[in-house]
Design a protein around this motif. Structure first.
Motif, PDB file in Angstrom:
ATOM      1  N   PHE A  29       0.983  -1.225   0.115  1.00  0.00           N
ATOM      2  CA  PHE A  29      -0.029   0.236  -0.227  1.00  0.00           C
ATOM      3  C   PHE A  29       0.803   1.002   0.189  1.00  0.00           C
ATOM      4  N   THR A  30       0.038   2.283  -0.428  1.00  0.00           N
ATOM      5  CA  THR A  30       1.212   3.366  -0.217  1.00  0.00           C
ATOM      6  C   THR A  30       1.501   4.395   0.433  1.00  0.00           C
ATOM      7  N   ASN A  31       2.824   4.767   0.675  1.00  0.00           N
ATOM      8  CA  ASN A  31       2.344   5.368   2.089  1.00  0.00           C
ATOM      9  C   ASN A  31       1.649   4.920   3.364  1.00  0.00           C
ATOM     10  N   LYS A  32       1.607   3.481   3.076  1.00  0.00           N
ATOM     11  CA  LYS A  32       0.876   2.884   4.771  1.00  0.00           C
ATOM     12  C   LYS A  32       1.610   1.303   4.993  1.00  0.00           C
ATOM     13  N   LEU A  33       1.400   0.785   6.127  1.00  0.00           N
ATOM     14  CA  LEU A  33       2.707   0.103   6.853  1.00  0.00           C
ATOM     15  C   LEU A  33       2.269  -0.733   7.879  1.00  0.00           C
ATOM     16  N   TYR A  34       2.062  -2.020   7.981  1.00  0.00           N
ATOM     17  CA  TYR A  34       1.434  -2.986   8.553  1.00  0.00           C
ATOM     18  C   TYR A  34       2.695  -3.951   9.223  1.00  0.00           C
ATOM     19  N   ALA A  35       2.218  -3.919  10.533  1.00  0.00           N
ATOM     20  CA  ALA A  35       2.922  -5.149  11.749  1.00  0.00           C
ATOM     21  C   ALA A  35       2.778  -6.883  11.080  1.00  0.00           C
ATOM     22  N   ASN A  36       1.625  -7.266  10.738  1.00  0.00           N
ATOM     23  CA  ASN A  36       0.363  -8.102  10.358  1.00  0.00           C
ATOM     24  C   ASN A  36       0.011  -8.155   9.376  1.00  0.00           C
ATOM     25  N   CYS A  37      -0.203  -9.411   8.664  1.00  0.00           N
ATOM     26  CA  CYS A  37      -1.514  -9.243   7.823  1.00  0.00           C
ATOM     27  C   CYS A  37      -1.857 -11.368   7.878  1.00  0.00           C
ATOM     28  N   SER A  38      -3.002 -10.803   7.296  1.00  0.00           N
ATOM     29  CA  SER A  38      -3.523 -12.561   7.567  1.00  0.00           C
ATOM     30  C   SER A  38      -4.632 -12.573   6.261  1.00  0.00           C
ATOM     31  N   ASP A  39      -4.404 -14.415   5.442  1.00  0.00           N
ATOM     32  CA  ASP A  39      -5.332 -14.682   5.156  1.00  0.00           C
ATOM     33  C   ASP A  39      -6.205 -15.158   5.613  1.00  0.00           C
ATOM     34  N   LEU A  40      -7.471 -13.979   5.664  1.00  0.00           N
ATOM     35  CA  LEU A  40      -8.543 -14.535   5.911  1.00  0.00           C
ATOM     36  C   LEU A  40      -9.049 -15.875   5.689  1.00  0.00           C
ATOM     37  N   PRO A  41      -9.578 -17.082   5.982  1.00  0.00           N
ATOM     38  CA  PRO A  41      -9.904 -18.289   6.117  1.00  0.00           C
ATOM     39  C   PRO A  41     -11.079 -18.291   4.973  1.00  0.00           C
ATOM     40  N   SER A  59      -5.285  -0.261  13.172  1.00  0.00           N
ATOM     41  CA  SER A  59      -5.394  -0.258  12.193  1.00  0.00           C
ATOM     42  C   SER A  59      -5.562  -0.991  10.905  1.00  0.00           C
ATOM     43  N   VAL A  60      -6.473  -1.082  10.467  1.00  0.00           N
ATOM     44  CA  VAL A  60      -6.548  -2.070   9.028  1.00  0.00           C
ATOM     45  C   VAL A  60      -5.972  -1.686   8.094  1.00  0.00           C
ATOM     46  N   ALA A  61      -6.147  -2.524   7.413  1.00  0.00           N
ATOM     47  CA  ALA A  61      -6.064  -2.553   5.701  1.00  0.00           C
ATOM     48  C   ALA A  61      -7.319  -4.243   5.528  1.00  0.00           C
ATOM     49  N   TYR A  62      -8.627  -3.622   5.185  1.00  0.00           N
ATOM     50  CA  TYR A  62      -9.359  -5.307   4.426  1.00  0.00           C
ATOM     51  C   TYR A  62      -9.347  -4.975   2.570  1.00  0.00           C
ATOM     52  N   VAL A  63      -8.947  -6.434   2.415  1.00  0.00           N
ATOM     53  CA  VAL A  63      -8.735  -6.513   1.166  1.00  0.00           C
ATOM     54  C   VAL A  63     -10.158  -7.773   0.307  1.00  0.00           C
ATOM     55  N   ALA A  64     -10.596  -7.360  -0.539  1.00  0.00           N
ATOM     56  CA  ALA A  64     -11.334  -8.372  -0.685  1.00  0.00           C
ATOM     57  C   ALA A  64     -12.087  -8.013  -1.629  1.00  0.00           C
ATOM     58  N   SER A  65     -12.656  -9.197  -2.917  1.00  0.00           N
ATOM     59  CA  SER A  65     -13.224  -9.108  -3.826  1.00  0.00           C
ATOM     60  C   SER A  65     -14.451  -8.851  -3.889  1.00  0.00           C
ATOM     61  N   GLU A 128     -10.105   1.072  -4.890  1.00  0.00           N
ATOM     62  CA  GLU A 128     -10.555  -0.574  -5.576  1.00  0.00           C
ATOM     63  C   GLU A 128      -9.543   0.026  -6.455  1.00  0.00           C
ATOM     64  N   ALA A 129      -8.534  -1.419  -6.293  1.00  0.00           N
ATOM     65  CA  ALA A 129      -7.037  -1.822  -7.183  1.00  0.00           C
ATOM     66  C   ALA A 129      -7.089  -3.370  -7.349  1.00  0.00           C
ATOM     67  N   ASN A 130      -7.161  -3.103  -9.006  1.00  0.00           N
ATOM     68  CA  ASN A 130      -6.540  -4.676  -9.322  1.00  0.00           C
ATOM     69  C   ASN A 130      -8.277  -5.917  -9.532  1.00  0.00           C
ATOM     70  N   GLY A 131      -8.846  -4.919  -9.269  1.00  0.00           N
ATOM     71  CA  GLY A 131     -10.408  -6.289  -9.297  1.00  0.00           C
ATOM     72  C   GLY A 131     -10.869  -6.297  -7.642  1.00  0.00           C
ATOM     73  N   ILE A 135     -10.444  -1.511   1.929  1.00  0.00           N
ATOM     74  CA  ILE A 135     -10.888  -0.455   3.651  1.00  0.00           C
ATOM     75  C   ILE A 135      -9.848  -0.216   4.413  1.00  0.00           C
ATOM     76  N   PHE A 136      -9.482   1.226   4.527  1.00  0.00           N
ATOM     77  CA  PHE A 136      -8.635   1.444   5.015  1.00  0.00           C
ATOM     78  C   PHE A 136      -9.494   2.133   6.841  1.00  0.00           C
ATOM     79  N   ALA A 137      -8.543   2.076   7.566  1.00  0.00           N
ATOM     80  CA  ALA A 137      -9.694   2.617   9.006  1.00  0.00           C
ATOM     81  C   ALA A 137      -8.437   2.388  10.115  1.00  0.00           C
ATOM     82  N   ALA A 138      -8.890   2.944  11.455  1.00  0.00           N
ATOM     83  CA  ALA A 138      -8.198   3.084  12.471  1.00  0.00           C
ATOM     84  C   ALA A 138      -9.486   3.035  13.960  1.00  0.00           C
ATOM     85  N   VAL A 139      -9.027   1.920  14.370  1.00  0.00           N
ATOM     86  CA  VAL A 139     -10.488   1.867  15.573  1.00  0.00           C
ATOM     87  C   VAL A 139      -9.785   2.006  16.799  1.00  0.00           C
TER      88      VAL A 139
END
Length: 222
Positions: A29-41, A59-65, A128-131, A135-139
Motif C-alpha cells: 500500500f502507498t504510504n501505509k505499513l502494517y505489522a501483521n497480515c492474514s489470509d483470512l480463511p 489500524s487495518v486494511a481489509y482487501v477483498a473482491s 478499488e485496485a486490481n479487481g 478498506i482502510f481505517a483505525a478503530v
C-alpha cells in the motif's frame, strides 16, 4: 510442440487454487505499513493490521473482491457476540461508479443501518485496485483487550447507499473468527480460523503447492 513435462507442469499449476496467486504478504500500500497480515480463511479476503497498545487502537486494511455482480465488501468487529448480528461494520461500496467507505450497525440479518459505530473510527477510506476493494481505517478497541471478534463479507448489489444481502453460501456463513491483538509483532501472523472447529485455510493448499513444485522439478530432469 510443447514437451510432455511442460504440459504436465502446466496442468498441475492449473489445479492450484486462485487464492495462492495473491497472498497478503505480496500486497503493498502507498504510504501505509502494517505489522501483521492474514489470509483470512474464507471468501479470498485479506486483513493487514497493527495494534497500538499505547492508545488501544487497531489500524487495518481489509482487501477483498465483491461477490460476482456485487458492489460491496465489509469488515467488522462484533463487541457482543461471535457472529454477524451486533457487528459494527466498515464497508466499501461502489456508488455511481465511485468507491466510498461507510459505517453500518448490523442489528439483524435483514437490518443494515448506516450509522455511527459503538466505538470510535478515524482515517476511514476505501478504494478499488486490481479487481479488489480495499478498506482502510483505525478503530478504538477495549483497553488491554487480548482479542476481538471479527466478521468479514463480500456482498451483492448496492441500491442507493443500501447494500443488498450477501450470498448465503457456506463460506459466507463461516466468515468470522477471533483476531488476536497482544501477540502482534513485526512479522505476519497466522490467519485467524473460524470461531469453532475450523483449521487455517491455506494449510492444505501449501501442501498441494509443494507437491506440485517437487513433481515439476523431477519432470524437468527427464
Amino acid at each position: 510442440m510443447a514437451s510432455l513435462p511442460l504440459l504436465l507442469s502446466l496442468s498441475l499449476l492449473s489445479l492450484l487454487p486462485p487464492a495462492l496467486s495473491l497472498t497478503c504478504t505480496s500486497q503493498k500500500f502507498t504510504n501505509k505499513l502494517y505489522a501483521n497480515c492474514s489470509d483470512l480463511p474464507q471468501l479470498g479476503a485479506y486483513l493487514h493490521y497493527t495494534y497500538n497498545a499505547s492508545n488501544s487502537s487497531l489500524s487495518v486494511a481489509y482487501v477483498a473482491s465483491p461477490a460476482p455482480g456485487g458492489a460491496w465488501v465489509a469488515w467488522a468487529i462484533n463487541p457482543v457476540a461471535t457472529g454477524m448480528v451486533g457487528s459494527q461494520a466498515l464497508m466499501a461500496l461502489r456508488i455511481s461508479g465511485s468507491v466510498v467507505a461507510k459505517t453500518y450497525n448490523i442489528s439483524g440479518y435483514h437490518s443494515i443501518v448506516e450509522s455511527k459505530l459503538s466505538f470510535n473510527v478515524w482515517d476511514l477510506s476505501a478504494d478499488e485496485a486490481n479487481g479488489t476493494m480495499r478498506i482502510f481505517a483505525a478503530v478504538k478497541v477495549p483497553e488491554k483487550a487480548a482479542s476481538v471478534n471479527q466478521v468479514w463479507q463480500v456482498g451483492g448489489a448496492v441500491n442507493g447507499t443500501h447494500p443488498s444481502i450477501h450470498p448465503l453460501d457456506v463460506a459466507n456463513k463461516a466468515s468470522k473468527g477471533t483476531l488476536e491483538l497482544q501477540s502482534t509483532g513485526g512479522s505476519p501472523s497466522p490467519a485467524p480460523g473460524p470461531s469453532k472447529g475450523g483449521a487455517p485455510a491455506r494449510r492444505g493448499n501449501v501442501g498441494l503447492l509443494a507437491s506440485a513444485v517437487l513433481l515439476m522439478g523431477s519432470l524437468t530432469v527427464l
